[in-house]
Design a protein around this motif. Structure first.
Motif, mmCIF file in Angstrom:
data_model
loop_
_atom_site.group_PDB
_atom_site.id
_atom_site.type_symbol
_atom_site.label_atom_id
_atom_site.label_comp_id
_atom_site.label_asym_id
_atom_site.label_seq_id
_atom_site.Cartn_x
_atom_site.Cartn_y
_atom_site.Cartn_z
ATOM 1 N N LYS A 253 -6.389 4.315 -9.148
ATOM 2 C CA LYS A 253 -6.740 5.677 -8.765
ATOM 3 C C LYS A 253 -7.149 5.770 -7.303
ATOM 4 N N ASP A 254 -6.729 6.871 -6.706
ATOM 5 C CA ASP A 254 -7.145 7.297 -5.367
ATOM 6 C C ASP A 254 -6.605 6.406 -4.251
ATOM 7 N N THR A 255 -6.978 5.138 -4.223
ATOM 8 C CA THR A 255 -6.487 4.221 -3.184
ATOM 9 C C THR A 255 -5.451 3.306 -3.813
ATOM 10 N N PHE A 256 -4.216 3.417 -3.350
ATOM 11 C CA PHE A 256 -3.116 2.708 -3.999
ATOM 12 C C PHE A 256 -2.745 1.468 -3.187
ATOM 13 N N SER A 257 -3.252 0.336 -3.636
ATOM 14 C CA SER A 257 -3.006 -0.930 -2.945
ATOM 15 C C SER A 257 -2.959 -2.050 -3.972
ATOM 16 N N THR B 137 0.843 -1.195 0.000
ATOM 17 C CA THR B 137 0.000 0.000 0.000
ATOM 18 C C THR B 137 0.881 1.250 0.000
ATOM 19 N N GLU C 43 0.483 5.499 0.624
ATOM 20 C CA GLU C 43 -0.382 6.583 1.070
ATOM 21 C C GLU C 43 0.388 7.899 1.013
ATOM 22 N N SER D 121 -3.014 11.291 -8.335
ATOM 23 C CA SER D 121 -4.375 10.785 -8.534
ATOM 24 C C SER D 121 -4.383 9.387 -9.127
#
Length: 338
Positions: free
Chosen positions: A76-80, A41, A43, A50
């Motif tokens: 996009k947005d949540t990088f996991s 992940t 953050e 983006s």
């Protein structure tokens, strides 16, 4: 207030990266476990990115890795990402994070390994691998523990810790290490020390969060066996009988001949009340207990052995710590006048 993404030329150093729930540093050598799902992940403290992608860079071993979401697609947005290497092989690989909004990509050096560290290395105690059946040491001791890497240097500079798993005899804290047990360290060398008492333990090597573990075969420690004197002697007078390879000459016309065994400690004091088992071919064992002189009698028997025949008489003393052994080599010689 809006954030001008076009002004950002470097931003990965602002990101918090976690692998399998643990925060990692950009300089770390990171572990990916074969056949398992490994979660990466990323953050950011502010919305400077983006969309980002994860790819595979250097992969000299040709390892097969799968990712969800797939490699090289915008997230996009949540990088996991969930990364799963094939079960079959270990090796080094570089993961690459990149975004159109950050000028340079980020390289993550990784080692794909098995969670069972037996597949990756051997533990050497005093420079020797512990045999599958275990190793036995006498008395108090210190041994240097090192690692023999089986797959290049995948685990070199990876933080690992050592612990002692107590089986019998030892109390918590009696087995110590330098560096300290249960503390992660990158120099993979420990001085392991135990006290001079009877006991058994195993050594456990493990990575952070015990994601990868190795448990050694058993290590046995026995108190040092006290030096004893244990010999065959004449029944009368206690003159010593020949010590192998010298032979005790036994005339063929004697049915039996008396002798004795004497057991003394390192200071020459008799050891009383010790069980002695004496064995001779074609005869039942003779079991006696030493008297106040540390002595037991015995009769050597000639079981129809012909001239020139030799046989051994063995005596075993059941000492408080271990066993004592005495041996007499008997040779049948021509008859003598009685």
């Amino acid at each position: 207030m809006t954030h001008n993404r076009e002004s950002v030329v470097s931003g990965w150093d602002q990101a918090t990266l976690k692998l399998n729930g643990m925060q990692i540093q950009l300089s770390d050598k990171n572990l990916l476990f074969r056949g398992q799902e490994n979660v990466l992940t990323v953050e950011f403290p502010s919305p400077i990115v983006s969309a980002a992608r994860l790819g595979v860079g250097i992969n000299e071993e040709g390892l097969n890795l799968e990712a969800t979401p797939p490699f090289n697609r915008d997230v996009k947005d949540t990088f996991s990402w969930t990364i799963k290497p094939d079960e079959g092989r270990s090796g080094p690989v570089v993961l690459v994070l990149y975004s159109a909004e950050i000028q340079l990509p980020l390289m993550l050096s990784c080692s794909v390994i098995a969670s069972d560290l037996d597949s990756e290395l051997r533990v050497l105690l005093g420079g020797v691998a512990i045999p599958p059946g275990g190793a036995t040491y006498s008395g108090e001791g210190t041994q240097t523990l090192t690692l023999d890497y089986l797959n290049g240097e995948l685990l070199k500079n990876v933080p690992l810790a050592l612990d002692a798993v107590l089986e019998t005899g030892f109390l918590p804290g009696e087995i110590t290490g330098e560096p300290a047990l249960r503390e992660l360290t990158t120099p993979h060398e420990w001085e392991v020390t135990w006290p001079g008492k009877d006991g058994t333990f195993k050594l456990k090597l493990f990575s952070e969060q015990e994601k990868a573990v190795l448990l050694t075969p058993i290590v046995r420690v026995e108190q040092a066996l006290e030096s004893v004197s244990f010999n065959f002697v004449e029944l009368v007078g206690d003159a010593p009988l020949p010590i192998p390879p010298e032979e005790y000459l036994y005339p063929a016309n004697y049915f039996s001949r008396p002798c004795a065994l004497i057991l003394k400690d390192s200071e020459g004091s008799p050891l009383q009340g010790i069980s002695i088992t004496i064995s001779q071919p074609d005869n039942p064992d003779w079991i006696k207990t030493t008297d106040q002189r540390g002595k037991v009698p015995y009769f050597i028997a000639n079981s129809e052995n012909s001239v020139g025949h030799t046989f051994k008489v063995l005596a075993m003393a059941e000492l408080p710590k271990g066993q004592g052994l005495a041996e007499l080599w008997v040779k049948i010689v021509p008859a003598q006048n009685t």
